[in-house]
Design a protein around this motif. Structure first.
Motif, mmCIF file in Angstrom:
data_model
loop_
_atom_site.group_PDB
_atom_site.id
_atom_site.type_symbol
_atom_site.label_atom_id
_atom_site.label_comp_id
_atom_site.label_asym_id
_atom_site.label_seq_id
_atom_site.Cartn_x
_atom_site.Cartn_y
_atom_site.Cartn_z
ATOM 1 N N LYS A 1 0.780 -1.037 0.079
ATOM 2 C CA LYS A 1 -0.024 0.035 -0.093
ATOM 3 C C LYS A 1 0.706 1.287 0.043
ATOM 4 O O LYS A 1 0.241 2.392 -0.190
ATOM 5 N N GLY A 2 2.122 1.510 0.337
ATOM 6 C CA GLY A 2 3.097 2.463 0.443
ATOM 7 C C GLY A 2 3.322 3.221 -0.637
ATOM 8 O O GLY A 2 2.970 2.796 -1.814
ATOM 9 N N GLY A 3 4.069 4.250 -0.466
ATOM 10 C CA GLY A 3 4.419 5.140 -1.487
ATOM 11 C C GLY A 3 5.822 4.741 -2.186
ATOM 12 O O GLY A 3 6.110 5.108 -3.246
ATOM 13 N N PHE A 4 6.356 3.670 -1.648
ATOM 14 C CA PHE A 4 7.864 3.332 -2.054
ATOM 15 C C PHE A 4 7.366 1.825 -2.454
ATOM 16 O O PHE A 4 6.772 1.051 -1.896
ATOM 17 N N PRO A 5 8.248 1.441 -3.648
ATOM 18 C CA PRO A 5 8.135 -0.151 -3.988
ATOM 19 C C PRO A 5 8.682 -1.081 -3.088
ATOM 20 O O PRO A 5 8.232 -2.043 -2.899
ATOM 21 N N GLU A 6 9.612 -0.672 -2.334
ATOM 22 C CA GLU A 6 10.204 -1.516 -1.251
ATOM 23 C C GLU A 6 10.337 -0.989 0.070
ATOM 24 O O GLU A 6 10.477 0.113 0.236
ATOM 25 N N GLY A 7 10.027 -1.936 0.898
ATOM 26 C CA GLY A 7 9.977 -1.407 2.467
ATOM 27 C C GLY A 7 10.778 -2.004 3.417
ATOM 28 O O GLY A 7 10.662 -1.840 4.592
ATOM 29 N N VAL A 8 11.690 -2.839 2.900
ATOM 30 C CA VAL A 8 12.525 -3.646 3.937
ATOM 31 C C VAL A 8 13.459 -2.499 4.940
ATOM 32 O O VAL A 8 13.376 -2.711 6.079
ATOM 33 N N MET A 9 14.063 -1.458 4.225
ATOM 34 C CA MET A 9 14.838 -0.514 5.001
ATOM 35 C C MET A 9 13.824 0.045 5.944
ATOM 36 O O MET A 9 14.234 0.078 7.148
ATOM 37 N N PHE A 10 12.622 0.715 5.785
ATOM 38 C CA PHE A 10 12.155 1.601 6.564
ATOM 39 C C PHE A 10 11.419 0.511 7.618
ATOM 40 O O PHE A 10 11.333 1.094 8.902
ATOM 41 N N ALA A 11 11.008 -0.785 7.218
ATOM 42 C CA ALA A 11 10.761 -1.436 8.204
ATOM 43 C C ALA A 11 11.779 -1.648 9.511
ATOM 44 O O ALA A 11 11.410 -1.750 10.725
ATOM 45 N N ILE A 12 12.842 -2.160 9.043
ATOM 46 C CA ILE A 12 14.127 -2.244 10.048
ATOM 47 C C ILE A 12 14.461 -1.072 10.625
ATOM 48 O O ILE A 12 14.411 -1.326 12.040
ATOM 49 N N LEU A 13 14.336 -0.018 10.177
ATOM 50 C CA LEU A 13 14.520 1.370 10.776
ATOM 51 C C LEU A 13 13.532 1.402 11.766
ATOM 52 O O LEU A 13 13.758 1.724 13.197
ATOM 53 N N LEU A 14 12.104 1.211 11.326
ATOM 54 C CA LEU A 14 10.904 1.549 12.249
ATOM 55 C C LEU A 14 10.992 0.555 13.693
ATOM 56 O O LEU A 14 10.698 0.854 14.639
ATOM 57 N N MET A 15 11.450 -0.574 13.236
ATOM 58 C CA MET A 15 11.438 -1.715 14.437
ATOM 59 C C MET A 15 12.676 -1.350 15.480
ATOM 60 O O MET A 15 12.765 -1.618 16.386
ATOM 61 N N ASN A 16 13.644 -0.773 14.616
ATOM 62 C CA ASN A 16 15.011 -0.313 15.572
ATOM 63 C C ASN A 16 14.510 0.762 16.665
ATOM 64 O O ASN A 16 14.865 0.687 17.794
ATOM 65 N N CYS A 17 13.239 1.528 16.363
ATOM 66 C CA CYS A 17 12.923 2.573 17.284
ATOM 67 C C CYS A 17 12.115 1.697 18.336
ATOM 68 O O CYS A 17 12.095 2.055 19.361
ATOM 69 N N PHE A 18 11.528 0.678 17.887
ATOM 70 C CA PHE A 18 10.821 -0.149 18.750
ATOM 71 C C PHE A 18 11.424 -1.220 19.684
ATOM 72 O O PHE A 18 11.011 -1.721 20.952
ATOM 73 N N ALA A 19 12.800 -1.586 19.616
ATOM 74 C CA ALA A 19 13.562 -2.630 20.177
ATOM 75 C C ALA A 19 13.767 -2.244 21.742
ATOM 76 O O ALA A 19 13.604 -3.384 22.275
ATOM 77 N N PRO A 20 14.152 -0.956 22.104
ATOM 78 C CA PRO A 20 14.117 -0.869 23.358
ATOM 79 C C PRO A 20 12.819 -1.052 24.237
ATOM 80 O O PRO A 20 13.044 -1.824 25.318
ATOM 81 N N LEU A 21 11.662 -0.678 23.647
ATOM 82 C CA LEU A 21 10.504 -1.011 24.186
ATOM 83 C C LEU A 21 10.145 -2.518 24.176
ATOM 84 O O LEU A 21 9.776 -3.017 25.424
ATOM 85 N N LEU A 22 10.591 -3.305 23.064
ATOM 86 C CA LEU A 22 10.364 -4.505 23.032
ATOM 87 C C LEU A 22 11.018 -5.364 24.105
ATOM 88 O O LEU A 22 10.530 -6.074 25.038
ATOM 89 N N ASP A 23 12.336 -4.814 24.350
ATOM 90 C CA ASP A 23 13.063 -5.638 25.348
ATOM 91 C C ASP A 23 12.632 -5.467 26.778
ATOM 92 O O ASP A 23 12.769 -6.107 27.621
ATOM 93 N N ARG A 24 11.842 -4.254 26.913
ATOM 94 C CA ARG A 24 11.641 -3.789 28.166
ATOM 95 C C ARG A 24 10.229 -4.506 28.356
ATOM 96 O O ARG A 24 10.117 -4.944 29.804
ATOM 97 N N TYR A 25 9.372 -4.800 27.673
ATOM 98 C CA TYR A 25 8.222 -5.324 28.132
ATOM 99 C C TYR A 25 7.825 -6.594 27.714
ATOM 100 O O TYR A 25 6.920 -7.262 28.280
#
Lengths: 195, 350
Positions: B312-336
């Motif tokens: 659905k997104g504006g870019f044909p490929e999403g792996v890069m953004f997906a990993i970067l976005l999940m990098n933001c959430f990694a400390p939160l995941l480790d915490r909870y």
């Protein structure tokens, strides 16, 4: 009313047009409160509640008072007044009715009055001509998006407490750099939903 | 005091942790990952010619240089020998299109600026290796994609002519899929099985290191066998992409509307940077979560965001953004994510 459109509105307001990471609004509270997870959680709950209620109030006043009287040009002043009045009233009522909750969340209420997102939401509601339910959903989405930004930021900043950051970048400067990098990641959501 | 024999003496040594000596070190891991990337690099250079090698070399040299420079400026010990800057440069180079090395327009400053953003801003500014929040190579690439959107999306057709400096531009398979649909893609590649074959060996347009799924898989399995990475992130990441694109990725060629359960999971798994991202970048120890359950959630999250952007997104490929976005959430995941106490069993809890 189309349920799918409301969901899209919430997702668009919280992720795609996240107020902090794509519109760069509300940064003063964002940096001020994201130091610790506890304060970030308290702030995000209070913020979302205030956001929904104030966007409802300002919608009612906009539609019932300002449009019939052709006072749209006063919208900035009126919305500031509405939000500040509502927050002050909530503050006073909470102090009397539930002091426990007041001591937990009261400090955040005072901070919220000066937030620019809280003014931006009614303005965008008026500009886009949302109906009442849509305005509520937009307020909810904006609040959730701000909460998400706060919680992510708090979790990362608590981790950064241990990091060996150069002295001149410790504290606020590295948080700005970090926010820029998170914003870079949030660009991935662009174009996801076209309203 | 009585004289103790050897055995008794050994029992008296107090030892807290399990002290098994091993030769695994930061630099050893970094160099092993670099070796694991070698087959994919080789395929990239084979298909895109020497210009691919020049770009990767530029990234590596400038990454190591910027690491040296920032360490000197910050007054830190210089750590370029641990190989992390080398690996960052290698990954960044493999994530760039080979078209950046051409003489008109002259764009060789682009990889150098990318290396600066990756090493100096994303890694060293946050305190160096071990403290960075985001994968440096991916931030470098995201920065370049936003800053030079045109240049970063010109892809050359693979020619396998080693000294060919002429090149023809074309869209990546995922780009064609997004713009013109599945039928056009099959038209370009002849048959569907030919499409899969080309994706496996790497004869299709794309970034230098992402085209050959087979070479990346070999490298990934080597790292798994060496136990430098665990299965949790790559398997959940790839499986989520396969399932979600199978369910939601299909479109009706006539109307363009979504048809459920009609997507092409194999194409989506082999395409784009998924193999590169899942095995080599999402598994980064520093920027991902450390708990196993959190890693599984991290992989699923990466897969969901990748599929969402691809469909659905504006870019044909999403792996890069997906990993970067999940990098933001990694400390939160480790915490909870709930930790399991060491030695905990379900029966014991009753």
């Amino acid at each position: 009313m189309h349920f799918g459109r409301l969901l899209e509105l919430i997702i668009a307001a919280s992720l795609i047009n996240n107020f902090v990471f794509t519109r760069y609004l509300g940064l003063c509270i964002f940096f001020g409160v994201s130091k610790k997870m506890d304060t970030a959680l308290g702030m995000s709950m209070t913020f979302t509640a205030v956001m929904v209620i104030s966007s409802a109030l300002s919608w009612i006043i906009y539609k019932t008072v300002m449009i019939p009287l052709h006072l749209e040009f006063l919208e900035i002043m009126v919305f500031i007044g509405v939000v500040a009045g509502f927050v002050q009233a909530a503050d006073t009522m909470m102090r009397k009715l539930s002091p426990g909750l007041y001591y937990k969340l009261g400090i955040y209420l005072a901070l919220i009055t000066t937030n620019c997102i809280i003014l931006a939401v009614p303005l965008i509601n008026a500009q886009e001509g949302y109906n009442f339910i849509e305005a509520l959903c937009f307020g909810l989405g904006s609040g959730l998006g701000f909460s998400l930004a706060l919680i992510i930021m708090a979790s990362i900043r608590e981790k950064l407490e241990l990091a060996d950051i150069p002295k001149s970048f410790r504290g606020l400067p590295i948080s700005f750099v970090l926010t820029g990098l998170i914003a870079l990641a949030f660009i991935g959501f662009s174009g996801l939903i076209t309203l | 005091m009585a004289v103790m024999n050897e055995k008794e003496h050994a029992r008296l040594i107090v030892s807290v942790s399990p002290h098994i000596r091993s030769d695994v070190s930061v630099s050893r891991i970094m160099w092993t990952v670099s070796i694991a990337l070698f087959p994919a690099l080789l395929m990239g250079v084979y298909f895109f010619g020497p210009r691919a090698l020049f770009i990767v070399a530029t990234c590596i040299v400038s990454s190591v240089f910027f690491e040296y420079l920032t360490a000197k400026v910050m007054g830190r010990p210089v750590t370029i020998n641990d190989g992390s800057a080398f690996l960052t440069g290698l990954l960044l180079g493999m994530n760039l299109p080979s078209s950046l090395w051409s003489f008109s327009p002259f764009l060789i400053h682009v990889p150098i600026i990318g290396s600066f953003v990756a090493v100096a801003i994303t890694k060293m500014l946050f305190g160096g290796l071990g403290y960075n929040i985001f994968n440096p190579a991916l931030i470098g690439r995201a920065f370049l994609l936003i800053s030079w959107p045109r240049a970063m999306t010109i892809f050359y057709k693979p020619t396998a002519a080693f000294l060919g400096f002429d090149a023809q531009t074309t869209a990546t398979p995922l780009g064609i899929l997004k713009e013109d649909g599945m039928n056009k893609l099959i038209e370009v590649f002849g048959t569907k099985s030919n499409l899969y074959l080309m994706k496996l060996i790497g004869q299709n347009a794309g970034s230098i290191g992402e085209t050959s799924a087979l070479a990346l898989l070999i490298g990934g399995l080597y790292l798994l066998a060496k136990r430098y990475i665990t299965w949790h992130i790559p398997v959940t990441f790839i499986a989520t992409v396969a399932v979600v694109t199978w369910i939601f990725g299909g479109t009706d060629p006539a109307t363009g509307k979504m048809v459920l359960f009609a997507g092409d999971p194999l194409l989506n798994v082999l395409s784009g940077g998924l193999m590169l991202g899942a095995f080599f970048m999402a598994t980064d120890y520093v920027t991902g979560p450390t708990l196993r359950n959190a890693q599984i959630l991290f992989g699923i999250g990466c897969g969901l965001i990748t599929s969402l952007i691809r469909i659905k997104g504006g870019f044909p490929e999403g792996v890069m953004f997906a990993i970067l976005l999940m990098n933001c959430f990694a400390p939160l995941l480790d915490r909870y994510v709930k930790r399991k106490p060491f030695g905990f069993r379900k029966e014991a809890a009753r």
